[in-house]
Design a protein around this motif. Structure first.
Motif, PDB file in Angstrom:
ATOM      1  N   LEU A 106      18.778  55.820  18.694  1.00  7.59           N
ATOM      2  CA  LEU A 106      19.913  54.999  19.103  1.00  7.59           C
ATOM      3  C   LEU A 106      19.521  53.529  19.096  1.00  7.59           C
ATOM      4  N   ASP A 107      18.369  53.220  19.674  1.00  6.24           N
ATOM      5  CA  ASP A 107      17.878  51.842  19.700  1.00  6.24           C
ATOM      6  C   ASP A 107      17.728  51.290  18.279  1.00  6.24           C
ATOM      7  N   LEU A 108      17.229  52.125  17.384  1.00  9.24           N
ATOM      8  CA  LEU A 108      17.052  51.699  15.997  1.00  9.24           C
ATOM      9  C   LEU A 108      18.404  51.453  15.329  1.00  9.24           C
ATOM     10  N   LEU A 109      19.359  52.347  15.523  1.00 14.95           N
ATOM     11  CA  LEU A 109      20.670  52.192  14.887  1.00 14.95           C
ATOM     12  C   LEU A 109      21.418  50.963  15.407  1.00 14.95           C
ATOM     13  N   VAL A 110      21.274  50.661  16.683  1.00 14.68           N
ATOM     14  CA  VAL A 110      21.892  49.444  17.216  1.00 14.68           C
ATOM     15  C   VAL A 110      21.320  48.218  16.512  1.00 14.68           C
ATOM     16  N   SER A 111      20.007  48.235  16.262  1.00 13.48           N
ATOM     17  CA  SER A 111      19.388  47.114  15.548  1.00 13.48           C
ATOM     18  C   SER A 111      19.844  47.050  14.091  1.00 13.48           C
ATOM     19  N   LEU A 112      20.378  48.171  13.574  1.00 12.18           N
ATOM     20  CA  LEU A 112      20.848  48.218  12.187  1.00 12.18           C
ATOM     21  C   LEU A 112      22.348  47.981  12.074  1.00 12.18           C
ATOM     22  N   GLY A 113      23.003  47.681  13.205  1.00 11.31           N
ATOM     23  CA  GLY A 113      24.409  47.310  13.144  1.00 11.31           C
ATOM     24  C   GLY A 113      25.380  48.247  13.814  1.00 11.31           C
ATOM     25  N   LEU A 114      24.923  49.316  14.445  1.00  5.02           N
ATOM     26  CA  LEU A 114      25.841  50.236  15.122  1.00  5.02           C
ATOM     27  C   LEU A 114      26.315  49.618  16.434  1.00  5.02           C
ATOM     28  N   PRO A 115      27.642  49.557  16.662  1.00  5.36           N
ATOM     29  CA  PRO A 115      28.119  49.052  17.961  1.00  5.36           C
ATOM     30  C   PRO A 115      27.560  49.888  19.108  1.00  5.36           C
ATOM     31  N   LYS A 116      27.086  49.227  20.133  1.00  5.48           N
ATOM     32  CA  LYS A 116      26.335  49.930  21.172  1.00  5.48           C
ATOM     33  C   LYS A 116      27.154  50.993  21.894  1.00  5.48           C
ATOM     34  N   ASP A 117      28.397  50.701  22.241  1.00  5.62           N
ATOM     35  CA  ASP A 117      29.184  51.638  23.043  1.00  5.62           C
ATOM     36  C   ASP A 117      29.716  52.822  22.246  1.00  5.62           C
ATOM     37  N   ILE A 118      29.472  52.850  20.942  1.00  4.85           N
ATOM     38  CA  ILE A 118      29.926  53.959  20.110  1.00  4.85           C
ATOM     39  C   ILE A 118      29.098  55.221  20.369  1.00  4.85           C
ATOM     40  N   TRP A 119      27.833  55.066  20.667  1.00  2.00           N
ATOM     41  CA  TRP A 119      26.958  56.186  21.016  1.00  2.00           C
ATOM     42  C   TRP A 119      26.323  55.853  22.358  1.00  2.00           C
ATOM     43  N   GLN A 120      26.698  56.599  23.400  1.00  2.00           N
ATOM     44  CA  GLN A 120      26.138  56.372  24.720  1.00  2.00           C
ATOM     45  C   GLN A 120      25.411  57.624  25.199  1.00  2.00           C
ATOM     46  N   VAL A 121      24.324  57.403  25.910  1.00  2.00           N
ATOM     47  CA  VAL A 121      23.469  58.498  26.377  1.00  2.00           C
ATOM     48  C   VAL A 121      23.539  58.591  27.891  1.00  2.00           C
ATOM     49  N   VAL A 122      23.792  59.812  28.370  1.00  2.00           N
ATOM     50  CA  VAL A 122      23.722  60.085  29.806  1.00  2.00           C
ATOM     51  C   VAL A 122      22.632  61.138  30.026  1.00  2.00           C
ATOM     52  N   VAL A 123      21.928  61.000  31.113  1.00  2.00           N
ATOM     53  CA  VAL A 123      20.790  61.874  31.409  1.00  2.00           C
ATOM     54  C   VAL A 123      20.910  62.360  32.841  1.00  2.00           C
ATOM     55  N   GLY A 124      20.750  63.657  33.047  1.00  2.00           N
ATOM     56  CA  GLY A 124      20.803  64.159  34.411  1.00  2.00           C
ATOM     57  C   GLY A 124      20.998  65.652  34.488  1.00  2.00           C
ATOM     58  N   ASP A 125      21.150  66.126  35.698  1.00  2.00           N
ATOM     59  CA  ASP A 125      21.316  67.546  35.986  1.00  2.00           C
ATOM     60  C   ASP A 125      22.697  68.003  35.523  1.00  2.00           C
ATOM     61  N   PRO A 126      22.772  69.105  34.737  1.00  2.00           N
ATOM     62  CA  PRO A 126      24.088  69.611  34.328  1.00  2.00           C
ATOM     63  C   PRO A 126      25.020  69.894  35.499  1.00  2.00           C
TER      64      PRO A 126
END
Length: 521
Positions: free
Chosen positions: A198-218
């Motif tokens: 994700l970090d790499l794709l943002v540096s390549l021009g992907l808008p940040k809010d298009i792919w968001q990551v959430v982490v936690g207990d299901p």
């Protein structure tokens, strides 16, 4: 960009801070993940809450509208740049994958190749797959029909821990190219590789809010993740898949799932013994067997059994285990203590009830806390957990068979149907047999890679091994809603002028005959 330094079995603080900054988490809660190779802390991660998930959806919906409005040729640009960027930073991502999963580097390489090649496949084809298509109308020349593809909206994508880089990015890429936004929940233990791409794709021009990551207990974030989605994509266990379908069914949204497997390998009487033995090692023990398409059941024809089994066992006994960040090890570690417990239970129960260990059969704490030897057993019976339940570890049971009808019956005698492997010198014979196997992919003279890595063909499971497919046209089009737009010209769909319905009915009936004769229909 220079690669962060990896010292021993740790990652640089700067890299971890940069990656974890992409997690949507507004509170102070954190969790620490450990390196499977050593059991030592690897990274501290912020943890998302249910409110964080809802916030991510709000941002995603806004970003998705602008993203979907872009021409497809613009949406694919970051992914066209991705393959070369991955090649330039290959060593960095291989280190990250190894350190968070515990797998051997040669198996981390498979993940790297998958993301590079699969994303490029879709980047080259997305515009063609998504363009409006003319379809045959009811009345040639009179009814003109167009098929349009619209993005679903915001996709919830839940990816597993065993192949975190490949099974995250390779599914997210087509979802994004189709015009969707993605809220991604990777497994907490193995989220760094997803954050890295994700970090790499943002540096390549992907808008940040298009792919968001959430982490936690299901238990905390699972419900808001699924309840706010326009589409759900899941890879994981059959048990978890069932639970998700119960959540999405009342909302009548669509979903796709790749689930568990108890995959068979069939060694026919004409198979090349040495080649098959080498291939079986890879088929059974890639990523220490923590691969949903790996082989857990092996059926060997009685005419070749006494030659093949010793050759295979010799290959297994000579396998090198290790945790080095290089290509020297043939097999790495299990990822979780719970997985070591499952593997140990299956083997110990089977041996207690009469199974015979031909190779392996025990944990290897001398190598690392979660290592288990590659294990081969015979005399496994249907009442043992090892026989029918997915082990998801470096264990394979071998059975003898006499006829093709017999082996088809036993290979298909499972609730699963994900992958299968057939070994023979007669490929035509192998293809005929493959057509009788109830599995979404069947590989001839390979364990799993030939089918899986052929991105132009769909991949998924029969029975309780999944719903829907990844790869091929379906791997992108499943993330779209299809719309039919039809226009009527020259005449309406009713009797013209003063013609009665009786005559109109005769005209239409005769028209059907004429269109069939002229092969218009």
């Amino acid at each position: 960009m220079a690669s962060p330094k990896v010292s021993g079995h740790t990652l640089s603080t700067a890299l971890i801070e940069r990656l974890t900054s992409h997690i949507v988490a507004g509170g102070a809660d954190t969790t620490t993940i450990s390196a499977p190779f050593t059991g030592e802390p690897l990274a501290k991660l912020p943890v998302s809450s249910a409110d964080d998930v809802r916030t991510a959806y709000e941002r995603a919906h806004k970003a998705q509208r602008a993203w979907a409005a872009l021409p497809v040729r613009e949406r694919v640009k970051p992914f066209l740049r991705l393959s070369e960027a991955l090649v330039d930073r290959r060593e960095e991502i291989l280190d990250v994958i190894q350190l968070e999963t515990g797998k051997a580097r040669r198996h981390a390489l498979e993940e790297f190749l998958d993301v590079a090649l699969c994303s490029l496949y879709y980047a080259r084809r997305a515009e063609k797959l998504l363009k409006p298509r003319r379809r045959q109308g009811m009345m040639p020349g009179v009814t003109r029909v167009q098929e349009l593809r619209h993005p679903k909206g915001v996709v919830a994508l839940i990816s597993p821990w065993n192949y975190p880089f490949a099974l995250g990015a390779s599914d997210i890429a087509p979802a994004l190219m189709a015009g969707n936004a993605v809220i991604h929940k990777p497994d907490t233990q193995t989220c760094l590789s997803s954050l890295w791409v994700l970090d790499l794709l943002v540096s390549l021009g992907l808008p940040k809010d298009i792919w968001q990551v959430v982490v936690g207990d299901p238990a905390e974030i699972g419900d808001p993740l699924v309840e706010n989605a326009d589409y759900v994509s899941f890879t994981g266990s059959t048990r978890a898949g069932r639970a998700i379908t119960e959540k999405v069914a009342p909302r009548l949204i669509s979903y796709s799932m790749e689930l568990g497997g108890k995959n068979p390998m069939i060694v026919l009487d004409d198979a090349d013994v040495e080649r098959t033995a080498r291939g079986a090692v890879r088929a059974c023990f890639t990523n220490a067997g923590q691969l949903c398409i790996s082989i857990e059941r092996m059926y060997v024809h009685e005419d070749i059994y006494d030659r093949f089994v010793p050759a295979f066992v010799k290959q297994v006994e000579n396998m090198k285990l290790g945790s080095d960040l290089d290509f020297s090890a043939e097999m790495g570690s299990l990822t979780f203590p719970r997985q070591l417990d499952v593997v140990s239970h299956h083997v110990e129960q089977a041996v207690k009830e009469g199974a015979t260990v031909l190779a392996g059969g025990k944990a290897r704490p001398d190598v690392g806390p979660l290592f288990y030897e590659p294990t081969v057993l015979t005399d496994v019976t249907t009442d043992m957990d090892l026989c029918g339940n997915e082990t998801f570890g470096p264990v394979v049971s071998i059975y003898k068979f006499r006829s093709e009808d017999e082996v088809v019956g036993t290979a298909n005698d499972t609730t699963y149907g994900l992958n299968a492997s057939i070994w023979t010198k007669d490929v035509a014979r192998g293809r005929r047999l493959a057509g009788r196997i109830q599995a979404g992919t069947v590989n001839i003279n390979d364990g799993y890679g030939a089918a899986y890595a052929s991105y132009d063909a769909p991949m998924g499971g029969f029975k309780q091994s999944g719903v829907g497919r990844r790869h091929g046209s379906e791997g992108l089009l499943k993330f779209t809603e299809v719309q039919t737009v039809a226009s009527q010209h020259f005449m309406d769909l009713e009797p013209p002028g003063n013609i009665s319905y009786d005559k109109f009915a005769d005209m239409m009936a005769n028209g059907i005959k004429m269109m069939k004769k002229l092969r218009i229909k």
